[in-house]
Every structure is written in C-alpha cells, then in structure tokens.
Design a protein around this motif. Structure first.
Motif, short mmCIF file in Angstrom:
data_model
loop_
_atom_site.label_atom_id
_atom_site.label_comp_id
_atom_site.label_asym_id
_atom_site.label_seq_id
_atom_site.Cartn_x
_atom_site.Cartn_y
_atom_site.Cartn_z
N GLY A 156 0.82 -1.21 0.00
CA GLY A 156 0.00 0.00 0.00
C GLY A 156 0.84 1.25 0.00
O GLY A 156 0.62 2.18 -0.80
N THR A 197 1.68 3.65 -3.58
CA THR A 197 1.26 5.06 -3.51
C THR A 197 2.46 5.99 -3.66
O THR A 197 2.41 6.99 -4.39
N LEU A 230 3.41 8.88 -6.60
CA LEU A 230 3.59 10.28 -6.29
C LEU A 230 4.95 10.80 -6.73
O LEU A 230 5.07 11.93 -7.22
N TRP A 281 -0.34 11.49 -14.92
CA TRP A 281 -1.36 10.68 -14.26
C TRP A 281 -2.03 9.69 -15.20
O TRP A 281 -2.56 8.66 -14.77
N TRP A 335 -1.02 5.17 -12.68
CA TRP A 335 -2.32 4.87 -12.08
C TRP A 335 -2.46 3.42 -11.65
O TRP A 335 -3.23 3.12 -10.72
N LEU A 390 -0.71 3.19 -8.23
CA LEU A 390 -1.49 3.98 -7.29
C LEU A 390 -2.77 3.24 -6.89
O LEU A 390 -3.12 3.18 -5.70
N THR A 391 -3.45 2.67 -7.87
CA THR A 391 -4.69 1.92 -7.59
C THR A 391 -4.40 0.70 -6.72
O THR A 391 -5.10 0.42 -5.74
N GLY A 428 -1.82 0.29 -4.77
CA GLY A 428 -1.40 0.74 -3.46
C GLY A 428 -2.57 1.14 -2.57
O GLY A 428 -2.64 0.73 -1.40
N LEU A 429 -3.50 1.92 -3.11
CA LEU A 429 -4.66 2.33 -2.32
C LEU A 429 -5.53 1.15 -1.94
O LEU A 429 -6.04 1.06 -0.81
N LEU A 434 5.17 10.40 2.81
CA LEU A 434 4.23 10.95 1.83
C LEU A 434 4.62 12.37 1.40
O LEU A 434 4.51 12.72 0.22
#
Length: 479
Positions: A211, A215, A219, A227, A233, A236-237, A239-240, A410
């Motif tokens: 996760g 993410t 970033l 993006w 993406w 990111l997807t 990871g979330l 982050l």
C-alpha cells in the motif's frame, strides 16, 4: 538517593541506546549527503526523494509488525538480526555504483531499522520496572537525541573532507560494539524474553508495504510519466487498494499490528492527526533546508549540517521543563502554540534571497522553529501515550512512530509537486509556505480536539488540582 543499576541492566540499557542510536544517526546523516550523492551518481530530484523514501517505506510499513516479531523470537535476537542487517546494508550503500543499487540498499536498510527501535524500547520495558523503567527511558531518550546533533555535523564533515560514502560507514563501529555487548549479556546468564501465544501478522505487513510502496511510487514518478500513464495509475490503484485491505485486516485479525480500537480514544486519534501534519512538515523542512543550503546557497555540507544545531540545542535544554509545564497545564495549549510558532518560523524562510545570509535569513527561522518544536514534541507524545492504558502503551507508541514515519514518507514523495519540479529559490519558498500550512493545521487540530487528561484519584496531579497544594511539600501553591 539513586540506586546503582545491576550489571545486567546496565548492559541492557547500553544495548538499547546504541541500537536505536544507529537508526537515528543514519536518518539525520542522509539529508546532508543528498547533494553529494546527486553529484556523483546523478538521477535528479527523484533520486534524492527515493534515497529518503525507500528507507521510510520499509521502515514505516514494518515498524508495527516488528514489535510482534520481538515478542515471538525475543528482543535480543531481533536486535542482533537488525544490527547485522543494518551493518551490511550500510556497507552496501557506501559501495553503491548506481542510484538504483543505492535505493534498493536503502530499502533493505529500512527493514533492518524497523527491527531496532521497537525492540530496543521493548528490551527496556521488559527488564526495568517502575521508577527504574522511567529513569532508563529518560536516559535512552537523552542519549538517542544526541544522534540529532551528531548526524548532520558528522555527515557534513565526511562529505566535505572525504566522501558521502564514509558517512554511511560511521554505523559500523557502534554496531560492532552493540553486538559484542549482546554476547556479554548472554554470558552472564541473561535470558531473552518471549511472549507466549504471540503471533506475527505477515499478511498485514505485506498489505501495508504494498500500500505504501505503490502510492509513494506513483507520487514520486508522476512528474515523469503523468497521471494518465499506466505506470502511475496502476501502482497507485494497487497501493490504495492494498492499504484499504490492510485496514480491513486490522479490523478482523486476532492479533492486529495496529488495533483500530485505539482510535476510539479522542486524544489518541486527534494526537495522531496532529502528528501527521507536524511530522510531515518537519520532514519537508529538514529535506528542503538541508539540500537548498548546499545546492542553492552554496554552503559546504558541514555548515549545512550545523545550520539547524541551535534548534536541537533548544530541544535538549528546554524539553524536560516543557514536560513539567505540560503536566500541570495539559498538552492542548502547547500542542496549539508550538505548531503555530513553527509555522511562523517556516514563514521567516521567505526572507531568503539570492543575496544569501545565514545569520539574518536562516538563523531567526531556526530559532523560532526550534522553540516551537520544543513546545510541541513532549506534550504531543505525552498526550498520545497518556490516553492509552499502560498495558497497551507499547503498541500505542509503535502506531504513533509509524504515523510520523509515514507522514514524512508521503510529503517527500510529493516534493516535486510542492516545489514545482525544481528546488530553486522559488521552490524553496513554496516549500516554506507548505511547511507553515501543515504546522498551522496541526495546531488547529490540537486546539479543537485535544483535552487535558483527567488525573487519577489520589495521584499527585489530582491533589494539586483539588487543593492547589504541592503534594511533595504540602507548603502551598505550586509555582
């Protein structure tokens, strides 16, 4: 009169201090070394971000599960494994031929680092009781704080007069000494502590790591790919989704890494939100200031390392007194005024110009920032840990530590967006404004939600609150 510690307790305390010192020292060395790493290995701002965040991803993800690992296998064994791993990865970092090799070595070093700090504190709490435990934790805190002073200065000296590679080898000697002390402790018959029935939530650890990793990758690399790119993406997807799975796992696991029930306590959840804002701002300020003073202002690494020394000195001198004041008045006032003071200190960096002057442009900010930090840290820690019953203080501390690491992770991942793609003077000013905004948010959260803990009946604080009489002397109001 202070009772002299037995030999085995002295060895335990020395091991705990040195094991944690290694991790803290490395964390403060790296920022000063970043410009020199960039000059030699190349890679740009993204490489500098990854050198910091590769370590924080694995450290932040595994620091929660490390407590369970030490419960299952024993504190000393886990510390030995962490020390050996930290030493080997330090050597690998010093020998790194490419940015990619360095980043991988830093990620592995984060795994080793995650084993050191929680196990060190667990070693103290399992071998000391009552007043002896409080004294041991106080000594541990004071001596590990010295790493904040030593790291940037020692790292700067190595960068200026040798190589950035040597800065990562300063861990090797204390690691060797600590390993020797663990052997000495075993020779005098000390038995390692294990908790019966303890289990390791490996699935939770994997979900948390994926996760955070997915993410952070998105970033950091978004400025390069955009993006719309699957290279952004998709991770990111994933990871979330993995982090959402981690939270679900913590809700239903028999022995969760991060018990969600802790977040039902007002001062705990609000204190951790404040931690998220404040430590994110601290990481941003430390990274940007350390790099810009060298790359933008042209200071040598040693002077860049010395630049924030006044702030650390203020913390060492005043932290204990602030702790006393916070105990009497409650943490809310300090957790509000402290971050707001740091916000003002960050905004003073807007005076930095092309015609650079440390004494008139940076030092005032460092002093104001350091005073605000001193007002904040001890009350923040006390508010969070004081809200949780002593039996769960260990996991509460681990969660708060993880929140602070993830906050830095982050913010550094979003650095390119914050500074506008380049850490020039304009980027430096933008980072100062974002730092101030994050600090102000932390102060507002504290003012709205933090409350003074109720004193236990019969305690010194309760006696003082009821009568205004000093419970130790009985001679009148406390001053």
């Amino acid at each position: 009169m202070t009772v002299r510690m037995p030999r085995d307790q002295r060895l335990v305390l020395a091991i705990a201090v040195l094991a944690s010192f290694v991790s803290f020292l490395d964390g403060t060395v790296v920022t000063v070394a970043l410009p020199a790493i960039l000059d030699e290995l190349g890679g740009g701002l993204a490489t500098q971000q990854w050198v910091v965040d590769a370590y924080l991803v694995t450290l932040g993800a595994l620091i929660l599960v490390a407590g369970s690992i030490s419960d299952v296998y024993g504190r000393l064994l886990v510390i030995r494994i962490g020390l050996v791993g930290f030493g080997l990865t330090s050597i690998a970092i010093a020998a790194a031929p490419t940015p990619e090799f360095l980043i991988i070595a830093r990620a592995l070093q984060g795994v080793a680092g995650a084993l050191l700090v929680p196990s060190s504190l667990a070693l103290i709490t399992s071998n000391f009781r009552d007043e002896a435990q409080a004294r041991a934790i106080g000594i541990w805190t004071a001596l590990t704080t010295a790493a904040m002073v030593a790291g940037p200065v020692v790292g700067g000296l190595f960068v200026d007069f040798g190589s950035w590679r040597y800065a990562f080898l300063i861990n090797v000697l204390p690691i060797a000494v600590t390993l020797w002390l663990t052997v000495s402790l075993a020779r005098i018959g000390h038995r390692d502590v294990r908790r019966e029935g303890a289990r390791i939530d490996w699935l939770g650890a994997v979900l948390c790591t994926v996760g955070l990793g997915g993410t952070v990758f998105a970033l950091i690399e978004e400025p390069s790919f955009g993006w719309s790119s699957p290279a952004i993406w998709v991770p990111l997807t994933v990871g979330l989704a993995a982090f959402a799975g981690f939270l679900v796992r913590q809700r239903f696991a028999a022995q969760p890494m991060m018990p969600l029930s802790l977040f039902r306590v007002r001062n705990f959840w609000s204190g951790n939100i404040t931690t998220l804002f404040v430590y994110g701002a601290l990481s941003l300020n430390g990274f940007v200031l350390g790099v810009y003073l060298q790359q933008g202002a042209g200071l040598p690494a040693t002077l860049a390392g010395l630049a924030t020394l006044p702030s650390t000195i203020l913390m060492i001198v005043l932290s204990s007194r602030v702790g006393v004041w916070s105990g009497r008045l409650g943490p809310r006032l300090f957790m509000t005024v402290g971050p707001l003071t740091m916000a003002a200190g960050a905004l003073l960096l807007l005076t930095v110009s092309e015609d650079f002057s440390y004494w008139w442009q940076v030092l005032p900010s460092v002093l104001v920032f350091g005073f605000g930090l001193t007002l904040t840290v001890t009350p923040l820690t006390s508010a969070i840990l004081g809200a949780i019953e002593p039996a769960r203080s260990g996991i509460a501390s681990a969660v708060n530590n993880a929140v602070s690491r993830v906050a830095g992770l982050l913010v550094i991942a979003m650095l390119s967006a914050i500074v506008g793609g380049q850490l020039d003077l304009d980027g430096f000013h933008r980072a100062a404004v974002v730092t101030a905004a994050l600090m102000a948010a932390g102060g507002v959260v504290s003012w709205i939600w933090i409350r003074k803990p109720e004193a236990e009946p019969g305690s010194a604080a309760a006696i003082e609150a009821e009568s205004g009489v000093d419970p130790e002397t009985g001679t009148g109001p406390l001053r």
